[in-house]
Design a protein around this motif. Structure first.
Motif, PDB file in Angstrom:
ATOM      1  N   THR A  71     -36.270  -1.160  19.954  1.00 33.48           N
ATOM      2  CA  THR A  71     -36.575  -1.075  21.315  1.00 33.48           C
ATOM      3  C   THR A  71     -36.449   0.249  21.523  1.00 33.48           C
ATOM      4  OG1 THR A  71     -34.755  -1.795  22.469  1.00 33.48           O
ATOM      5  CG2 THR A  71     -36.030  -3.565  21.763  1.00 33.48           C
ATOM      6  N   SER A  72     -36.855   0.625  22.874  1.00 33.51           N
ATOM      7  CA  SER A  72     -36.462   1.927  23.563  1.00 33.51           C
ATOM      8  C   SER A  72     -35.103   1.948  23.775  1.00 33.51           C
ATOM      9  CB  SER A  72     -37.148   1.863  24.797  1.00 33.51           C
ATOM     10  OG  SER A  72     -36.878   1.008  25.839  1.00 33.51           O
ATOM     11  N   TRP A  73     -34.277   1.079  23.563  1.00 36.26           N
ATOM     12  CA  TRP A  73     -32.891   0.882  23.895  1.00 36.26           C
ATOM     13  C   TRP A  73     -32.137   1.256  22.651  1.00 36.26           C
ATOM     14  CZ3 TRP A  73     -29.999   1.606  27.941  1.00 36.26           C
ATOM     15  CH2 TRP A  73     -28.448   1.450  28.025  1.00 36.26           C
ATOM     16  N   LEU A  78     -30.907  -4.642  22.661  1.00 36.59           N
ATOM     17  CA  LEU A  78     -31.331  -4.431  23.728  1.00 36.59           C
ATOM     18  C   LEU A  78     -30.200  -4.598  24.803  1.00 36.59           C
ATOM     19  CD1 LEU A  78     -32.140  -6.920  25.587  1.00 36.59           C
ATOM     20  CD2 LEU A  78     -34.114  -6.944  24.165  1.00 36.59           C
ATOM     21  N   SER A 121     -32.182   0.843  32.070  1.00 33.64           N
ATOM     22  CA  SER A 121     -33.182   2.171  32.272  1.00 33.64           C
ATOM     23  C   SER A 121     -33.625   2.301  33.989  1.00 33.64           C
ATOM     24  CB  SER A 121     -34.070   1.915  31.399  1.00 33.64           C
ATOM     25  OG  SER A 121     -35.187   0.897  31.805  1.00 33.64           O
ATOM     26  N   HIS A 124     -37.549   1.168  33.604  1.00 31.55           N
ATOM     27  CA  HIS A 124     -38.380   1.680  32.522  1.00 31.55           C
ATOM     28  C   HIS A 124     -38.458   0.678  31.344  1.00 31.55           C
ATOM     29  CE1 HIS A 124     -39.070   5.512  34.301  1.00 31.55           C
ATOM     30  NE2 HIS A 124     -37.803   5.266  34.872  1.00 31.55           N
ATOM     31  N   ASP A 125     -37.744  -0.316  31.336  1.00 26.73           N
ATOM     32  CA  ASP A 125     -37.909  -1.536  30.457  1.00 26.73           C
ATOM     33  C   ASP A 125     -37.491  -2.758  30.990  1.00 26.73           C
ATOM     34  OD1 ASP A 125     -35.544  -0.425  29.823  1.00 26.73           O
ATOM     35  OD2 ASP A 125     -35.477  -1.255  27.841  1.00 26.73           O
ATOM     36  N   HIS A 144     -39.236  -8.086  25.303  1.00 25.27           N
ATOM     37  CA  HIS A 144     -38.902  -6.867  25.896  1.00 25.27           C
ATOM     38  C   HIS A 144     -40.065  -6.095  26.079  1.00 25.27           C
ATOM     39  CE1 HIS A 144     -37.623  -2.612  25.369  1.00 25.27           C
ATOM     40  NE2 HIS A 144     -36.491  -2.765  26.277  1.00 25.27           N
ATOM     41  N   ALA A 146     -41.602  -2.375  27.297  1.00 27.89           N
ATOM     42  CA  ALA A 146     -40.967  -0.828  27.330  1.00 27.89           C
ATOM     43  C   ALA A 146     -41.984   0.244  27.985  1.00 27.89           C
ATOM     44  CB  ALA A 146     -40.462  -0.168  26.018  1.00 27.89           C
ATOM     45  N   ASP A 149     -43.017   3.393  26.492  1.00 23.67           N
ATOM     46  CA  ASP A 149     -43.608   3.294  25.158  1.00 23.67           C
ATOM     47  C   ASP A 149     -44.883   2.714  25.270  1.00 23.67           C
ATOM     48  OD1 ASP A 149     -43.807   3.746  22.590  1.00 23.67           O
ATOM     49  OD2 ASP A 149     -42.270   2.256  22.114  1.00 23.67           O
TER      50      ASP A 149
END
Length: 178
Positions: A71-73, A78, A121, A124-125, A144, A146, A149
């Motif tokens: 994920t973006s994490w 996450l 975040s 942001h997610d 999740h 994002a 993204d």
């Protein structure tokens, strides 16, 4: 039989002053749940309602969940900051100041369900109960989403119960982004 009948709530929530102020809502009753469901446009999963009946929102001590796809994490997990209670107050509740509708209307999150957990975040997610393919038992998967993204959607757990039971302490994994 209750979904969380064997769950240890005594050690789940942080118990912090910030948690009490920002996340914990009033005690649930049927009228409040039905009112929030009407406002959101979704019938909340029984597991979510049951879980919130013990404490209506908060910050879990175990705030990490493993994922199979990065994920973006991070590549393997996450992190969440808190879980939104069922209500309009405090701000971090499903219909609160920065609740599910706010995230869709102001931040552009896709209208796929109910956004119920935030992350470190700062918006942001988010985590969402994804009702696009919810089955007859009304237990939608947890995903999740994002924002940075292009609102990429990543599967997290098949339902809310499995999500809660899958939360781990941050020291449980070799995390990449701590």
């Amino acid at each position: 039989m209750a979904v969380f009948e064997d769950f240890d709530f005594g050690d789940f929530w942080s118990g912090s002053d910030y948690e009490r102020k920002a996340y914990i809502g009033e005690a649930l009753d049927d009228a409040l749940v039905q009112s929030i469901e009407r406002e959101l446009g979704y019938k909340l999963p029984k597991s979510y309602i049951e879980f919130m009946s013990f404490q209506n929102g908060g910050i879990p001590k175990n705030s990490r969940h493993k994922v199979d796809v990065g994920t973006s994490w991070a590549e393997d997990h996450l992190a969440i900051t808190g879980i939104y209670g069922i209500g309009r107050r405090p701000d971090y509740s499903l219909c609160g100041e920065v609740g599910s509708k706010f995230m869709m209307e102001e931040w552009g999150y896709p209208p796929i369900g109910v956004y119920f957990a935030d992350t470190p975040s700062g918006g942001h997610d988010m985590l969402c109960l994804d009702f696009r393919n919810a089955g007859p038992d009304n237990e939608p998967p947890v995903v999740h989403v994002a924002q940075e993204d292009d609102f990429k959607i990543t599967f997290v757990a098949p339902n809310f119960e499995k999500f809660i039971r899958g939360l781990r302490h941050k020291d449980s994994f070799p995390f990449e982004n701590d």
